[in-house]
Design a protein around this motif. Structure first.
Motif, PDB file in Angstrom:
ATOM      1  N   HIS A   1       0.958  -1.274   0.085  1.00  0.00           N
ATOM      2  CA  HIS A   1      -0.148   0.067  -0.078  1.00  0.00           C
ATOM      3  C   HIS A   1       1.077   1.206  -0.040  1.00  0.00           C
ATOM      4  O   HIS A   1       1.407   1.566   1.040  1.00  0.00           O
ATOM      5  CB  HIS A   1      -0.850   0.012   1.307  1.00  0.00           C
ATOM      6  CG  HIS A   1      -2.113   1.100   1.169  1.00  0.00           C
ATOM      7  ND1 HIS A   1      -3.643   0.991   1.419  1.00  0.00           N
ATOM      8  CD2 HIS A   1      -1.832   2.180   1.163  1.00  0.00           C
ATOM      9  CE1 HIS A   1      -4.056   2.005   1.256  1.00  0.00           C
ATOM     10  NE2 HIS A   1      -2.994   2.978   0.914  1.00  0.00           N
TER      11      HIS A   1
ATOM     12  N   HIS B   1       1.481   5.261  -2.161  1.00  0.00           N
ATOM     13  CA  HIS B   1       1.037   6.238  -3.033  1.00  0.00           C
ATOM     14  C   HIS B   1       2.212   6.761  -3.716  1.00  0.00           C
ATOM     15  O   HIS B   1       2.720   7.719  -3.273  1.00  0.00           O
ATOM     16  CB  HIS B   1       0.523   7.311  -2.185  1.00  0.00           C
ATOM     17  CG  HIS B   1      -1.024   6.748  -1.627  1.00  0.00           C
ATOM     18  ND1 HIS B   1      -2.110   6.707  -2.184  1.00  0.00           N
ATOM     19  CD2 HIS B   1      -1.144   6.269  -0.363  1.00  0.00           C
ATOM     20  CE1 HIS B   1      -3.016   6.074  -1.500  1.00  0.00           C
ATOM     21  NE2 HIS B   1      -2.156   5.792  -0.232  1.00  0.00           N
TER      22      HIS B   1
ATOM     23  N   HIS C   1      -6.103  -0.476   5.919  1.00  0.00           N
ATOM     24  CA  HIS C   1      -6.463   0.413   6.881  1.00  0.00           C
ATOM     25  C   HIS C   1      -7.303  -0.357   8.003  1.00  0.00           C
ATOM     26  O   HIS C   1      -6.650  -1.102   9.068  1.00  0.00           O
ATOM     27  CB  HIS C   1      -6.858   1.822   7.049  1.00  0.00           C
ATOM     28  CG  HIS C   1      -6.491   2.557   5.643  1.00  0.00           C
ATOM     29  ND1 HIS C   1      -5.132   2.817   5.625  1.00  0.00           N
ATOM     30  CD2 HIS C   1      -7.158   3.044   4.455  1.00  0.00           C
ATOM     31  CE1 HIS C   1      -5.017   3.305   4.291  1.00  0.00           C
ATOM     32  NE2 HIS C   1      -6.043   3.525   3.726  1.00  0.00           N
TER      33      HIS C   1
ATOM     34  N   ASP D   1       1.574   2.908   3.215  1.00  0.00           N
ATOM     35  CA  ASP D   1       0.936   4.110   3.056  1.00  0.00           C
ATOM     36  C   ASP D   1       2.004   5.231   2.618  1.00  0.00           C
ATOM     37  O   ASP D   1       1.784   6.445   2.717  1.00  0.00           O
ATOM     38  CB  ASP D   1       0.115   4.663   4.206  1.00  0.00           C
ATOM     39  CG  ASP D   1      -1.352   5.163   3.791  1.00  0.00           C
ATOM     40  OD1 ASP D   1      -1.305   5.264   2.633  1.00  0.00           O
ATOM     41  OD2 ASP D   1      -2.135   5.439   4.609  1.00  0.00           O
TER      42      ASP D   1
HETATM   43 ZN   LIG Z   1      -3.353   5.190   1.401  1.00  0.00          ZN
END
Ligand SMILES: [Zn+2]
Length: 288
Positions: free
Chosen positions: A6, A8, A176, A246
Motif C-alpha cells: 500500500h 502512493h 487500514h 501508506d
Molecule cells: Zn493510502
C-alpha cells in the motif's frame, strides 16, 4: 526481496505539490528517483492506491525498466464530496460508476480500489471522519463488477460498518481497518481476506512526537495501541496480514515506510523473522 502492498507513488508528503507539478510537466526524474529508492532497498513489488493524474500509471511503465513490479488501480473510486476524491474519480451513484468503470478498463488497471469510509480523526480517540459512504448494495455491485473483470478488489475501510460491508461484499483486501472489533476480525478470518493495516502514518507521528500534531498525539497514541492490539489478535486468528506502509502520505517516506511498518508490527510481540515471513507470503499473493 520485499513487498509494500500500500503506497502512493503520486504523493510525497508535504512536498507533494512540487513533486507532482514536475511530473505533470513531463519531468519524470523525481518519479525515477523514488523508484530507485525502492530498488536500492530491495523493495521490488509495489502496490499503489491510485491517483487522479495518471502518475501511478507512468510509474508502472518506468518500474518495468527498473526490473520492478508496480501494480496500480490507475485511480480509486470514492463517493462524490466524501473522503478520497483526490485519489481518483468521485462518483454519485451507479450510473456514474458504470460509465467511469468502463473508461477505467481501457487503462488496464491491475486491481480495483474502492474508498468507502473516511479516515482516522485525530481529534478524538475513537472516531473515523465518515463511517460508511455508500449503501451496501452499491458496494456489492461495484465489487462484483470488478470481480467479473478478474480484478482483485482493494477496499479502503475504517470503522466496523465499513469493514463489515467490504468483507461481505467480497473485498480481497481491507486497507487500514482502524476502529474494528472482534466481530470484524472473525469476519476477515472466515473470508480469508488479506488485511493491510497501515500502521506507519500514526506510528511514525508518535515516534517523532510530531509537533504539528502536538495536541492530538495522545489520541493518536490510543488509536495506535488499539490497532496494534487488533493486529496481534489477527495474527493469532491466522488472518493474512501484510505490509502496506501508506508511503507518500504525511510522515511516511517512500521505501523507508516498509521498514517503519515492520518496526511497528513488532509491537504486536511477534518477532521480526516471523513477521517478515508472514508479510511476504501474504503480500506476494497479491502479485501472482
Ligand atoms: Zn493510502
Amino acid at each position: 526481496m520485499y513487498i509494500d502492498c500500500h503506497i502512493h507513488i503520486a504523493l510525497m508528503g508535504e512536498r507533494t505539490k512540487e513533486y507532482r507539478d514536475r511530473i505533470l510537466m513531463g519531468d519524470f526524474f523525481p518519479l525515477q528517483e523514488v523508484l530507485k529508492k525502492y530498488k536500492d532497498k530491495n523493495i521490488l513489488y509495489l502496490r499503489d492506491g491510485g491517483d487522479r493524474y495518471g502518475i501511478s500509471l507512468k510509474a508502472r511503465e518506468l518500474g518495468k525498466e527498473f526490473g520492478m513490479v508496480l501494480k496500480t488501480p490507475v485511480y480509486a473510486f470514492s463517493k462524490k464530496g466524501k473522503y478520497g476524491n483526490f485519489l481518483g474519480i468521485p462518483i454519485s451513484g451507479m450510473d456514474d460508476f458504470n460509465r467511469e468503470f468502463k473508461n477505467l478498463l481501457k487503462l488496464k488497471p491491475d486491481h480495483f480500489k474502492l474508498i468507502i469510509s473516511g479516515i482516522v480523526d485525530f481529534n478524538y480517540p475513537d472516531r473515523v471522519t465518515e463511517e460508511l459512504n455508500f449503501a451496501f448494495d452499491e458496494i456489492y455491485y461495484m465489487i462484483q463488477k470488478a470481480k467479473d473483470k478478474n480484478l482483485r478488489v482493494m477496499v479502503h475501510a475504517n470503522s466496523s460498518k465499513a469493514v463489515q460491508a467490504a468483507v461481505k461484499a467480497g473485498a480481497d483486501t481491507v486497507e487500514h481497518g482502524y476502529f474494528i472489533s472482534k466481530e470484524e476480525l472473525y469476519l476477515m478470518a472466515e473470508n480469508d481476506v488479506i488485511w493491510v493495516p497501515t500502521v506507519s502514518p500514526l506510528g511514525n507521528l508518535i515516534e517523532k512526537e510530531d509537533k504539528k500534531f502536538k495536541n492530538q498525539l495522545e489520541n493518536i497514541r490510543r488509536i495506535y495501541l488499539k490497532h496494534i492490539e487488533n493486529i496481534k489478535e489477527a495474527f493469532e486468528l491466522g488472518i493474512k496480514v501484510t505490509v502496506g506502509s501508506d508511503a507518500g502520505t504525511y510522515g511516511v517516506d517512500h521505501a523507508d515506510g516498509f521498514f517503519n511498518e515492520i518496526r511497528h508490527l513488532k509491537n504486536t510481540g511477534l518477532d521480526e523473522a516471523k513477521i517478515m515471513d508472514k508479510v511476504f507470503k501474504n503480500g506476494i499473493r497479491l502479485f501472482l
